[in-house]
Design an enzyme around this catalytic site. Structure first.
Site, short mmCIF file in Angstrom:
data_model
loop_
_atom_site.label_atom_id
_atom_site.label_comp_id
_atom_site.label_asym_id
_atom_site.label_seq_id
_atom_site.Cartn_x
_atom_site.Cartn_y
_atom_site.Cartn_z
CG ASP A 142 2.11 -9.78 -4.23
OD1 ASP A 142 3.07 -9.65 -2.60
OD2 ASP A 142 1.66 -8.63 -4.02
CD GLU A 174 1.45 -8.98 3.24
OE1 GLU A 174 0.60 -8.12 3.59
OE2 GLU A 174 2.77 -8.74 2.89
#
Length: 323
Positions: free
Chosen positions: A76, A248
């Site tokens: 991420d 997401e």
């Protein structure tokens, strides 16, 4: 040249020096690629138009996860340019998913002056703060400049025990090597459900937070506030993703020289990434037909960069074919 014109020219040159970094002409995409340990690493790609991307370094990691993390893997990645344009801040989840989705307690803070050489520091929330025995996970940190505080705010989601995933925040210290003060909740949705993967952009006096809902119609919603730490957020009713598939890791960025913004997100169950476009940050249309990538990203972020910065990346990692 008369004195008035001379002074005007000097003023324009001075402004050009101060805002030189804003003469952006390309884009940098930082991302990771999957759930294998070898894929849990920072990779980079570049684009000349914001739509078509080429991987740098042969789509191999540009940083060694074993060196910068406590777990051996990072996920991420989020990158931000400093307010003066001279420094880049990156934050990543310190995690190897093979150890379990409730296995990580830390994030990594990174800093660079040139996008090539980075310093890094691990921040382990459980070790740093008391009463964190039931901390389950520390996910998807990001950074935003809080104009009111005059500081860089790091925000991320945490889950304790059987509670909801909550987006917390703390301010980075001056050197961007640690966070200061106790983490506090940044955003609590009215429904009390979990939310993760927050991504904030500032536009027209408002901070726009895009986040993923968990356990209640999973998808990407948006909330806005004029003051990040006020606790007063206006939530949107609709979901912003333009697909019925699970998504997401949203990331939003401006298109250089236009009034358009691109909202992209990870369609993780289908192995796809979707790009959408908007001018008002409310209504989005799919633009996948205009997008190309010679790699498959997972949860990442894009920032505009200058031509000089692009050349520096080419020098470090090679210029991809087709650019």
């Amino acid at each position: 040249m008369n004195m008035k014109k001379y002074i005007t020219l000097l003023a324009l040159l001075f402004i050009g020096v101060l805002t030189g970094y804003s003469q952006q002409s390309a884009y940098l995409f930082v991302y990771f690629t999957g759930n294998r340990m070898s894929e849990e690493a920072v990779r980079m790609a570049v684009s000349l138009d914001g739509y078509n991307y080429k991987a740098l370094n042969g789509n191999q990691p540009v940083l060694d996860s074993r060196v910068i993390s406590s777990t051996g893997g990072v996920r991420d990645p989020h990158i931000l340019r400093s307010e003066d344009g001279k420094t880049f801040y990156m934050v990543v989840t310190d995690m190897v998913c093979g150890n379990g989705w409730d296995s990580n307690r830390a994030m990594v803070l990174l800093k660079s002056k040139d996008l090539v050489h980075w310093t890094s520091n691990v921040v382990n929330i459980q070790k740093k703060y008391p009463n964190q025995e039931n901390l389950k996970r520390v996910w998807a940190p990001q950074t935003v400049y809080d104009k009111e505080a005059g500081k860089y705010m790091i925000y991320w989601s945490m889950k304790h025990g059987n509670g909801a995933d909550i987006i917390y925040y703390a301010y980075a210290n001056k050197d961007f090597t640690d966070i200061e003060g106790e983490p506090k909740p940044l955003f609590l949705p009215a429904n009390g459900k979990s939310c993760i993967d927050g991504d904030i952009i500032y536009k027209n006096g408002l901070y726009h937070l895009f986040y993923k809902t968990e356990g209640n119609g999973n998808g990407i919603k948006k909330a806005t506030t004029p003051s990040l730490t006020s606790g007063q957020w206006k939530e949107s009713d609709d979901y912003k993703q333009q697909t019925k598939e699970a998504v997401e890791g949203s990331g939003i960025f401006p298109l250089i020289g236009t009034d358009k913004y691109i909202l992209m997100y990870d369609v993780y169950m289908k192995g796809k990434y979707q790009f959408t476009e908007s001018i008002d940050l409310e209504n989005f249309k799919v633009i996948d037909h205009a997008v190309s990538m010679d790699f498959h990203p997972r949860h990442g972020t894009v920032i505009p960069i200058t031509g000089k910065e692009l050349k520096r990346l080419f020098k470090a990692y090679g210029k991809p074919e087709g650019l």
